[in-house]
Scaffold this motif. Sequence first.
Motif, PDB file in Angstrom:
ATOM      1  N   TYR A  21       0.954  -1.175  -0.025  1.00 60.27           N
ATOM      2  CA  TYR A  21      -0.084  -0.063  -0.054  1.00 60.27           C
ATOM      3  C   TYR A  21       1.008   1.157   0.164  1.00 60.27           C
ATOM      4  O   TYR A  21       0.740   2.143  -0.660  1.00 60.27           O
ATOM      5  CB  TYR A  21      -1.065  -0.036   1.155  1.00 60.27           C
ATOM      6  CG  TYR A  21      -2.444  -0.945   1.190  1.00 60.27           C
ATOM      7  CD1 TYR A  21      -3.243  -0.427   0.340  1.00 60.27           C
ATOM      8  CD2 TYR A  21      -2.042  -2.139   1.651  1.00 60.27           C
ATOM      9  CE1 TYR A  21      -4.302  -1.357   0.267  1.00 60.27           C
ATOM     10  CE2 TYR A  21      -3.265  -3.085   1.443  1.00 60.27           C
ATOM     11  CZ  TYR A  21      -4.477  -2.559   0.768  1.00 60.27           C
ATOM     12  OH  TYR A  21      -5.431  -3.273   0.644  1.00 60.27           O
ATOM     13  N   GLY A  22       2.110   1.265   0.726  1.00 60.53           N
ATOM     14  CA  GLY A  22       2.850   2.389   0.720  1.00 60.53           C
ATOM     15  C   GLY A  22       3.279   2.634  -0.612  1.00 60.53           C
ATOM     16  O   GLY A  22       3.514   3.894  -0.935  1.00 60.53           O
ATOM     17  N   THR A  23       3.903   1.632  -1.189  1.00 60.66           N
ATOM     18  CA  THR A  23       4.252   1.913  -2.828  1.00 60.66           C
ATOM     19  C   THR A  23       3.415   2.382  -3.624  1.00 60.66           C
ATOM     20  O   THR A  23       3.582   3.248  -4.407  1.00 60.66           O
ATOM     21  CB  THR A  23       5.046   0.612  -3.071  1.00 60.66           C
ATOM     22  OG1 THR A  23       6.431   0.205  -2.162  1.00 60.66           O
ATOM     23  CG2 THR A  23       5.750   0.610  -4.606  1.00 60.66           C
ATOM     24  N   LEU A  24       2.264   1.552  -3.571  1.00 65.13           N
ATOM     25  CA  LEU A  24       1.211   1.796  -4.523  1.00 65.13           C
ATOM     26  C   LEU A  24       0.699   3.227  -4.405  1.00 65.13           C
ATOM     27  O   LEU A  24       0.463   3.779  -5.424  1.00 65.13           O
ATOM     28  CB  LEU A  24       0.041   0.834  -4.350  1.00 65.13           C
ATOM     29  CG  LEU A  24      -1.378   1.071  -5.102  1.00 65.13           C
ATOM     30  CD1 LEU A  24      -0.746   0.687  -6.826  1.00 65.13           C
ATOM     31  CD2 LEU A  24      -2.114  -0.048  -4.775  1.00 65.13           C
ATOM     32  N   PHE A  25       0.173   3.752  -3.276  1.00 62.39           N
ATOM     33  CA  PHE A  25      -0.317   5.130  -3.146  1.00 62.39           C
ATOM     34  C   PHE A  25       0.743   6.166  -2.769  1.00 62.39           C
ATOM     35  O   PHE A  25       0.302   7.324  -2.566  1.00 62.39           O
ATOM     36  CB  PHE A  25      -1.490   5.025  -2.070  1.00 62.39           C
ATOM     37  CG  PHE A  25      -2.514   4.166  -2.559  1.00 62.39           C
ATOM     38  CD1 PHE A  25      -3.332   4.681  -3.862  1.00 62.39           C
ATOM     39  CD2 PHE A  25      -2.900   2.952  -1.939  1.00 62.39           C
ATOM     40  CE1 PHE A  25      -4.466   3.670  -4.290  1.00 62.39           C
ATOM     41  CE2 PHE A  25      -3.980   2.144  -2.410  1.00 62.39           C
ATOM     42  CZ  PHE A  25      -4.682   2.667  -3.584  1.00 62.39           C
ATOM     43  N   GLY A  26       2.013   5.749  -2.723  1.00 67.34           N
ATOM     44  CA  GLY A  26       3.135   6.771  -2.296  1.00 67.34           C
ATOM     45  C   GLY A  26       3.025   7.318  -0.819  1.00 67.34           C
ATOM     46  O   GLY A  26       2.829   8.620  -0.258  1.00 67.34           O
ATOM     47  N   LEU A  27       2.418   6.590   0.158  1.00 69.46           N
ATOM     48  CA  LEU A  27       1.798   7.017   1.596  1.00 69.46           C
ATOM     49  C   LEU A  27       3.144   7.405   2.546  1.00 69.46           C
ATOM     50  O   LEU A  27       4.171   6.535   2.233  1.00 69.46           O
ATOM     51  CB  LEU A  27       1.056   5.850   2.150  1.00 69.46           C
ATOM     52  CG  LEU A  27      -0.330   5.575   1.398  1.00 69.46           C
ATOM     53  CD1 LEU A  27      -1.054   4.393   2.085  1.00 69.46           C
ATOM     54  CD2 LEU A  27      -1.107   6.927   1.253  1.00 69.46           C
ATOM     55  N   GLU A  28       3.042   8.171   3.185  1.00 75.35           N
ATOM     56  CA  GLU A  28       4.216   8.598   4.043  1.00 75.35           C
ATOM     57  C   GLU A  28       3.912   7.891   5.400  1.00 75.35           C
ATOM     58  O   GLU A  28       2.836   7.899   6.006  1.00 75.35           O
ATOM     59  CB  GLU A  28       4.196  10.030   4.489  1.00 75.35           C
ATOM     60  CG  GLU A  28       5.143  10.723   5.411  1.00 75.35           C
ATOM     61  CD  GLU A  28       4.994  12.127   5.952  1.00 75.35           C
ATOM     62  OE1 GLU A  28       5.639  12.246   6.899  1.00 75.35           O
ATOM     63  OE2 GLU A  28       4.240  12.847   4.994  1.00 75.35           O
ATOM     64  N   GLU A  29       4.913   6.908   5.910  1.00 76.09           N
ATOM     65  CA  GLU A  29       4.905   6.198   7.078  1.00 76.09           C
ATOM     66  C   GLU A  29       5.038   6.933   8.179  1.00 76.09           C
ATOM     67  O   GLU A  29       5.844   8.196   8.447  1.00 76.09           O
ATOM     68  CB  GLU A  29       5.964   5.106   6.907  1.00 76.09           C
ATOM     69  CG  GLU A  29       5.831   4.216   8.388  1.00 76.09           C
ATOM     70  CD  GLU A  29       6.836   3.102   8.345  1.00 76.09           C
ATOM     71  OE1 GLU A  29       6.611   2.362   9.254  1.00 76.09           O
ATOM     72  OE2 GLU A  29       7.595   2.958   7.370  1.00 76.09           O
ATOM     73  N   ILE A  30       4.383   6.756   9.335  1.00 76.87           N
ATOM     74  CA  ILE A  30       4.349   7.534  10.617  1.00 76.87           C
ATOM     75  C   ILE A  30       5.458   6.433  11.322  1.00 76.87           C
ATOM     76  O   ILE A  30       5.055   5.786  12.038  1.00 76.87           O
ATOM     77  CB  ILE A  30       3.025   7.406  11.235  1.00 76.87           C
ATOM     78  CG1 ILE A  30       2.171   8.052  10.340  1.00 76.87           C
ATOM     79  CG2 ILE A  30       3.083   8.081  12.592  1.00 76.87           C
ATOM     80  CD1 ILE A  30       0.439   7.813  10.731  1.00 76.87           C
ATOM     81  N   VAL A  31       6.735   6.984  11.133  1.00 78.02           N
ATOM     82  CA  VAL A  31       7.691   6.206  11.711  1.00 78.02           C
ATOM     83  C   VAL A  31       7.680   5.993  13.081  1.00 78.02           C
ATOM     84  O   VAL A  31       7.927   4.946  13.914  1.00 78.02           O
ATOM     85  CB  VAL A  31       9.099   6.635  11.230  1.00 78.02           C
ATOM     86  CG1 VAL A  31      10.358   5.905  11.814  1.00 78.02           C
ATOM     87  CG2 VAL A  31       8.972   6.716   9.641  1.00 78.02           C
ATOM     88  N   ALA A  32       7.211   7.013  13.928  1.00 73.98           N
ATOM     89  CA  ALA A  32       7.298   6.966  15.208  1.00 73.98           C
ATOM     90  C   ALA A  32       6.219   5.752  15.941  1.00 73.98           C
ATOM     91  O   ALA A  32       6.341   5.534  16.905  1.00 73.98           O
ATOM     92  CB  ALA A  32       6.717   8.424  15.953  1.00 73.98           C
ATOM     93  N   SER A  33       5.477   5.448  15.004  1.00 71.64           N
ATOM     94  CA  SER A  33       4.453   4.437  15.538  1.00 71.64           C
ATOM     95  C   SER A  33       4.980   2.950  15.035  1.00 71.64           C
ATOM     96  O   SER A  33       4.172   1.966  15.564  1.00 71.64           O
ATOM     97  CB  SER A  33       3.005   4.803  15.223  1.00 71.64           C
ATOM     98  OG  SER A  33       3.130   4.436  13.680  1.00 71.64           O
ATOM     99  N   ARG A  34       5.977   2.619  14.482  1.00 68.38           N
ATOM    100  CA  ARG A  34       6.392   1.443  13.980  1.00 68.38           C
ATOM    101  C   ARG A  34       6.721   0.596  15.126  1.00 68.38           C
ATOM    102  O   ARG A  34       7.502   1.011  15.921  1.00 68.38           O
ATOM    103  CB  ARG A  34       7.607   1.852  13.123  1.00 68.38           C
ATOM    104  CG  ARG A  34       7.976   0.352  12.618  1.00 68.38           C
ATOM    105  CD  ARG A  34       9.281   0.560  11.603  1.00 68.38           C
ATOM    106  NE  ARG A  34       8.845   0.688  10.216  1.00 68.38           N
ATOM    107  CZ  ARG A  34       9.604   0.262   9.329  1.00 68.38           C
ATOM    108  NH1 ARG A  34      10.679  -0.660   9.436  1.00 68.38           N
ATOM    109  NH2 ARG A  34       9.075   0.654   8.015  1.00 68.38           N
TER     110      ARG A  34
END
Length: 130
Positions: A21-34
């Motif tokens: 999904y991140g690659t398909l839609f170019g979504l920005e990850e919320i790294v702090a919640s990983r």
Amino acid sequence: MAALAYTNIFTNDIDRLADFYGTLFGLEEIVASRSPIFRGFVAGGTSLGFSGPGAYELLGLIPLEGQGDRAFQTFDVDNEQEVRDLTGKARELGGTIVKEPFATYYGWFQSVLRDPDGNAFRINFRGAAA
């Protein structure tokens, strides 16, 4: 009025599905919640999360048994060509096209797909078909 803050998808492989999904839609990850059981992304006015099996215990949930569609995500885009382009990209990334891009009876233009885990989702343009 309540506002939808997050929608989460449970999966046995959070990295694979989050990357899809991140690659398909170019979504920005919320790294702090990983974490080992979660990855989240900014997705317009809401956030999209991917929860691994460990999240069931954390949330006090018991996984449902059996197959079947229980949730259906819709991702809005800016135009018909973007629906077409992202539909093809989803296939390249391991998704399955259920219904090729089409004009709906209510004036939208969309495609229906399944992600690599088999979850249904839609790519949608809320405008009249050309």
